[in-house]
Write an enzyme that holds these catalytic residues in place. Sequence first.
Site, PDB file in Angstrom:
ATOM      1  N   HIS A   1      14.767  16.797  54.790  1.00  0.00           N
ATOM      2  CA  HIS A   1      14.741  15.354  54.543  1.00  0.00           C
ATOM      3  C   HIS A   1      15.280  14.570  55.733  1.00  0.00           C
ATOM      4  O   HIS A   1      15.907  15.126  56.635  1.00  0.00           O
ATOM      5  CB  HIS A   1      15.532  15.011  53.275  1.00  0.00           C
ATOM      6  CG  HIS A   1      16.985  15.327  53.379  1.00  0.00           C
ATOM      7  ND1 HIS A   1      17.492  16.587  53.152  1.00  0.00           N
ATOM      8  CD2 HIS A   1      18.041  14.565  53.726  1.00  0.00           C
ATOM      9  CE1 HIS A   1      18.794  16.577  53.341  1.00  0.00           C
ATOM     10  NE2 HIS A   1      19.166  15.364  53.699  1.00  0.00           N
TER      11      HIS A   1
ATOM     12  N   ARG B   1      30.478  27.023  49.394  1.00  0.00           N
ATOM     13  CA  ARG B   1      30.470  26.219  50.621  1.00  0.00           C
ATOM     14  C   ARG B   1      30.965  24.813  50.295  1.00  0.00           C
ATOM     15  O   ARG B   1      30.404  24.140  49.437  1.00  0.00           O
ATOM     16  CB  ARG B   1      29.036  26.155  51.136  1.00  0.00           C
ATOM     17  CG  ARG B   1      28.785  25.317  52.378  1.00  0.00           C
ATOM     18  CD  ARG B   1      27.283  25.105  52.467  1.00  0.00           C
ATOM     19  NE  ARG B   1      26.771  24.666  53.745  1.00  0.00           N
ATOM     20  CZ  ARG B   1      26.570  23.384  54.066  1.00  0.00           C
ATOM     21  NH1 ARG B   1      26.908  22.429  53.238  1.00  0.00           N
ATOM     22  NH2 ARG B   1      26.031  23.086  55.237  1.00  0.00           N
TER      23      ARG B   1
ATOM     24  N   ASP C   1      17.738  11.360  56.425  1.00  0.00           N
ATOM     25  CA  ASP C   1      18.749  10.590  55.700  1.00  0.00           C
ATOM     26  C   ASP C   1      18.390   9.119  55.556  1.00  0.00           C
ATOM     27  O   ASP C   1      18.602   8.512  54.510  1.00  0.00           O
ATOM     28  CB  ASP C   1      20.120  10.720  56.383  1.00  0.00           C
ATOM     29  CG  ASP C   1      20.718  12.104  56.153  1.00  0.00           C
ATOM     30  OD1 ASP C   1      20.164  12.877  55.346  1.00  0.00           O
ATOM     31  OD2 ASP C   1      21.752  12.411  56.784  1.00  0.00           O
TER      32      ASP C   1
ATOM     33  N   HIS D   1      16.192  17.395  58.734  1.00  0.00           N
ATOM     34  CA  HIS D   1      17.048  18.577  58.564  1.00  0.00           C
ATOM     35  C   HIS D   1      17.027  19.115  57.146  1.00  0.00           C
ATOM     36  O   HIS D   1      16.534  18.472  56.233  1.00  0.00           O
ATOM     37  CB  HIS D   1      18.493  18.237  58.956  1.00  0.00           C
ATOM     38  CG  HIS D   1      19.103  17.175  58.088  1.00  0.00           C
ATOM     39  ND1 HIS D   1      18.996  15.837  58.388  1.00  0.00           N
ATOM     40  CD2 HIS D   1      19.809  17.246  56.934  1.00  0.00           C
ATOM     41  CE1 HIS D   1      19.609  15.132  57.451  1.00  0.00           C
ATOM     42  NE2 HIS D   1      20.113  15.962  56.548  1.00  0.00           N
TER      43      HIS D   1
END
Length: 315
Positions: free
Chosen positions: A226, A294, A228, A284
């Site tokens: 996508h 994470r 941002d 990204h």
Amino acid sequence: MAPQRRGAPKAPEGSGAAERRRPSSVKSARAPREVWSKWLRAAVLGTCATLAALLLWGSLGGDEVGTEVLAHRGEVLSGRFMEVPCSEDYNSHRRFEGCSPTRCGRGVSDTVITRDEALRIRSIAEKGLALGGSGGGASILDLHSGALSAGKHFVNLYRYFGDKIENIFSEEDFQLYRDVRQKVQLAVARAFGVSASALHLTKPTFFSRINSTAARTAHDEYWHAHVDKATYGSFDYTSLLYLSDYLEDFGGGRFVFMEEGANRTVEPRAGRVSFFTSGSENLHRVEKVRWGTRYAITIAFTCNPDQGIADPAFT
Ligand SMILES: *[C@@H]1O[C@H](CO)[C@@H](O)[C@H](O)[C@H]1NC(C)=O
Ligand SMILES: *[C@@H]1O[C@H](CO)[C@@H](O)[C@H](O)[C@H]1NC(C)=O
């Protein structure tokens, strides 16, 4: 700059590949024997260099073709910056002179936030996220709005707990959060040559906790590629602060800048800050987390003061 370990189109420093490939016919005036021994030496050297490069590549963990590591988990980077041409995405929004991106790119630094700060801020995330959590693999906590993943939905921590929120988060927690946010803001401003005071924190700015549990709603699907600025119009500069270590705390979960011909990965490391202009020059994705947990914070900045948000604070 990006480590040009393989497939570099422009034959970077120290690469003898271009020389080796040159036809040897130009040297035909020399005695054949001399040419032969030179050729042999070059071939042996070339083979050794190739083997060494392959060994290095293998030991560094590069496995996919077309993938380059922009920031390796073992490196301590005092600042690596890769410039990329700006997309036109910013033109369809109001421009702010001296702030809207004119120099685009991406950077990584391990010296903006200490490992200790990262681990302390992670404990804030753990504390908050322990109160809820998505039923799928991806949970968020937004200390600005109070939003917290809960099952298939979100709850508002501040509304739910009211004044009792002070039994959960302390003033020191919020102070640390503000300090860290401020340091990241300064680093982003410096990297892109804008004044830090021209940047405004914008929403959503949030903690994320991701594990390998399968997604249950679209909110859990963090791995799609996508842009941002397409997702959140207010974003001009996106930053990420990693709070856990790739291959120590979790597997998968690398950040990938996607480009034609090369994907460039950032391997998370506690205290590592990565930042980039938010337009389509920085398409990204995040790889699916395969094991472990994470943690990261996404900290977003806008040039538009009307879209700014305040730091978390007890009112
Ligand atoms: C980059 O990653 C995407 C998605 O993972 C993949 O489809 C693409 O082939 C990769 N590009 C290169 C050059 O490896
Ligand atoms: C992942 O986190 C969720 C809570 O968000 C939890 O229910 C689940 O058990 C965790 N999965 C793993 C594999 O740890």
